[in-house]
Motif scaffolding. Sequence first.
Motif, mmCIF file in Angstrom:
data_model
loop_
_atom_site.group_PDB
_atom_site.id
_atom_site.type_symbol
_atom_site.label_atom_id
_atom_site.label_comp_id
_atom_site.label_asym_id
_atom_site.label_seq_id
_atom_site.Cartn_x
_atom_site.Cartn_y
_atom_site.Cartn_z
ATOM 1 N N VAL A 115 0.842 -1.205 0.000
ATOM 2 C CA VAL A 115 0.000 0.000 0.000
ATOM 3 C C VAL A 115 0.878 1.256 0.000
ATOM 4 N N SER A 116 1.935 1.241 0.821
ATOM 5 C CA SER A 116 2.852 2.391 0.879
ATOM 6 C C SER A 116 3.503 2.637 -0.476
ATOM 7 N N LYS A 117 3.885 1.533 -1.136
ATOM 8 C CA LYS A 117 4.519 1.629 -2.458
ATOM 9 C C LYS A 117 3.535 2.221 -3.469
ATOM 10 N N ALA A 118 2.276 1.746 -3.409
ATOM 11 C CA ALA A 118 1.243 2.269 -4.321
ATOM 12 C C ALA A 118 1.019 3.752 -4.079
ATOM 13 N N VAL A 119 0.969 4.153 -2.795
ATOM 14 C CA VAL A 119 0.786 5.571 -2.464
ATOM 15 C C VAL A 119 1.925 6.397 -3.060
ATOM 16 N N GLU A 120 3.151 5.918 -2.904
ATOM 17 C CA GLU A 120 4.314 6.639 -3.444
ATOM 18 C C GLU A 120 4.217 6.788 -4.955
ATOM 19 N N GLU A 121 3.879 5.689 -5.634
ATOM 20 C CA GLU A 121 3.793 5.718 -7.100
ATOM 21 C C GLU A 121 2.674 6.644 -7.569
ATOM 22 N N VAL A 122 1.509 6.529 -6.920
ATOM 23 C CA VAL A 122 0.369 7.373 -7.292
ATOM 24 C C VAL A 122 0.714 8.837 -7.030
ATOM 25 N N SER A 134 -0.572 8.639 -20.769
ATOM 26 C CA SER A 134 -1.739 7.883 -21.246
ATOM 27 C C SER A 134 -1.653 6.390 -20.943
ATOM 28 N N SER A 135 -0.424 5.847 -20.845
ATOM 29 C CA SER A 135 -0.277 4.413 -20.552
ATOM 30 C C SER A 135 -0.482 4.121 -19.065
ATOM 31 N N LYS A 136 -0.406 5.155 -18.221
ATOM 32 C CA LYS A 136 -0.515 4.947 -16.770
ATOM 33 C C LYS A 136 -1.787 5.513 -16.152
ATOM 34 N N VAL A 137 -2.371 6.530 -16.776
ATOM 35 C CA VAL A 137 -3.548 7.190 -16.187
ATOM 36 C C VAL A 137 -4.675 7.272 -17.204
ATOM 37 N N MET A 138 -5.877 6.925 -16.745
ATOM 38 C CA MET A 138 -7.041 7.007 -17.628
ATOM 39 C C MET A 138 -8.195 7.644 -16.855
ATOM 40 N N VAL A 139 -8.845 8.637 -17.461
ATOM 41 C CA VAL A 139 -10.007 9.259 -16.819
ATOM 42 C C VAL A 139 -11.184 8.307 -16.939
ATOM 43 N N LEU A 140 -11.841 8.041 -15.807
ATOM 44 C CA LEU A 140 -12.973 7.113 -15.795
ATOM 45 C C LEU A 140 -14.282 7.836 -16.065
ATOM 46 N N SER A 146 -17.997 8.990 -15.536
ATOM 47 C CA SER A 146 -18.672 9.283 -14.275
ATOM 48 C C SER A 146 -20.066 9.822 -14.558
ATOM 49 N N PHE A 147 -21.025 9.413 -13.721
ATOM 50 C CA PHE A 147 -22.410 9.877 -13.907
ATOM 51 C C PHE A 147 -22.573 11.308 -13.397
ATOM 52 N N SER A 148 -21.700 11.719 -12.484
ATOM 53 C CA SER A 148 -21.752 13.103 -11.979
ATOM 54 C C SER A 148 -20.498 13.809 -12.471
ATOM 55 N N SER A 149 -20.262 15.020 -11.974
ATOM 56 C CA SER A 149 -19.098 15.759 -12.453
ATOM 57 C C SER A 149 -17.827 15.412 -11.674
ATOM 58 N N VAL A 150 -17.905 14.413 -10.776
ATOM 59 C CA VAL A 150 -16.737 13.961 -10.012
ATOM 60 C C VAL A 150 -15.643 13.493 -10.979
ATOM 61 N N VAL A 151 -14.369 13.791 -10.645
ATOM 62 C CA VAL A 151 -13.257 13.407 -11.523
ATOM 63 C C VAL A 151 -12.537 12.200 -10.918
ATOM 64 N N ARG A 152 -12.682 11.044 -11.575
ATOM 65 C CA ARG A 152 -12.011 9.819 -11.130
ATOM 66 C C ARG A 152 -11.054 9.344 -12.218
ATOM 67 N N VAL A 153 -9.880 8.903 -11.783
ATOM 68 C CA VAL A 153 -8.911 8.360 -12.736
ATOM 69 C C VAL A 153 -8.442 6.987 -12.255
ATOM 70 N N ALA A 154 -8.092 6.132 -13.202
ATOM 71 C CA ALA A 154 -7.472 4.849 -12.875
ATOM 72 C C ALA A 154 -5.977 5.022 -13.095
ATOM 73 N N VAL A 155 -5.189 4.671 -12.073
ATOM 74 C CA VAL A 155 -3.727 4.806 -12.158
ATOM 75 C C VAL A 155 -3.103 3.411 -12.091
ATOM 76 N N GLU A 156 -2.272 3.096 -13.087
ATOM 77 C CA GLU A 156 -1.574 1.804 -13.095
ATOM 78 C C GLU A 156 -0.321 1.918 -12.236
ATOM 79 N N THR A 157 -0.231 1.102 -11.176
ATOM 80 C CA THR A 157 1.007 1.048 -10.385
ATOM 81 C C THR A 157 1.710 -0.261 -10.721
ATOM 82 N N SER A 158 2.895 -0.466 -10.179
ATOM 83 C CA SER A 158 3.653 -1.683 -10.514
ATOM 84 C C SER A 158 2.946 -2.948 -10.039
#
Length: 348
Positions: A9-16, A145-151, A153-165
């Motif tokens: 989890v710590s590693k993911a936090v650092e990467e994100v 673009s290979s690591k982050v993608m905007v998801l 959303s039904f509302s105006s909330v901004v969610r992204v998917a981030v690829e970690t190792s």
Amino acid sequence: QVEQRHYLVSKAVEEVQKIIQQLTAEISYKATRFQAISNSGIHNENIKVLAPSQFLITVPLHGLTGYRECQVRHWRYYTVHGAKLLSSVRDPEELHQWLEVEQFSKSLQQWHETDVNIEGDLVPAKVLIVFRELVEKSIISCNLSSKVMVLESFSSVVRVAVETSESQVEVELVPAVEIPTCWPEKARWPRCLKRWPSQEKVQCIKSLGFDLLARSNYHWQLCFSRAEHMLMEGLDEDGGCRMKCFRVMRQMKEDVWCAGNKPVITAYHLQTVLFWTCEKYPRTKDWHCFPEAFLRLVQKLHKCVSQHFLKHYFVKNTNLLKYANTSDLDLVASKLAVFLENPVFCLD
């Protein structure tokens, strides 16, 4: 196993964090109204880990200083796009409020422009539309673009998917007005002269102020991440086991009671349960015996989940489980009941 998970989890936090820092630096370069999130390490208050693959990151807004509470109430007759309505827009809930640009003694000219402002109100939905567009452009210009993608959303909330190792993490990016200069009237805390936390700590916490998050259409959401961070700091100065109880409860939640990428109960709910329990049991001796202290916490969690009701720690008229899926909550409640009947501690 616990150390291994904590490490991941710590590693993911650092990467994100590294990726989001790069992204917000680009956003800030394109539009000065948005600040880059600072590089202040893993315990940055801008990042909330709600679950191992679900993060919330606040992005500070720039150019709004000298905040004061609004005294005069006026009716709003407009849609989020600025069209006139015949009847007024609904009042905010307890944890939400309107925000007028005039509430700041100093404000950049950009906050007066119609892309974010309607009739003097700063409208979260409009801020989010501007922000989402900047996120999309910045992902491309930063070659992410290979690591982050905007998801979607039904509302105006901004969610992204981030690829970690190790895995994919879903991150909600939330524009936030930081107000480090005052404490909101809605947060009537402490409710009376409680023995926890100490009066000195209360004063220190209240001096940190609060934030307003753009997470809905019209209303800004009160957020107390600096205050919560300070409450968690030095929790066991008296040699107690509060943090151990919290860590084990979090582990049990993720392994047994409420797993998955988007759990109905998050680390934030557990933290709130911990605060209420610390307040109810303020004495050092209440936190010396781990099994006893841990069971008290789980009983409190079980009660809240069963009743579908968990009070916000600072704004007590707010139920943090108000919009949670009730059948999901009932499932967690039944798992907690099974555990309480025969407590087997998962401490590997």
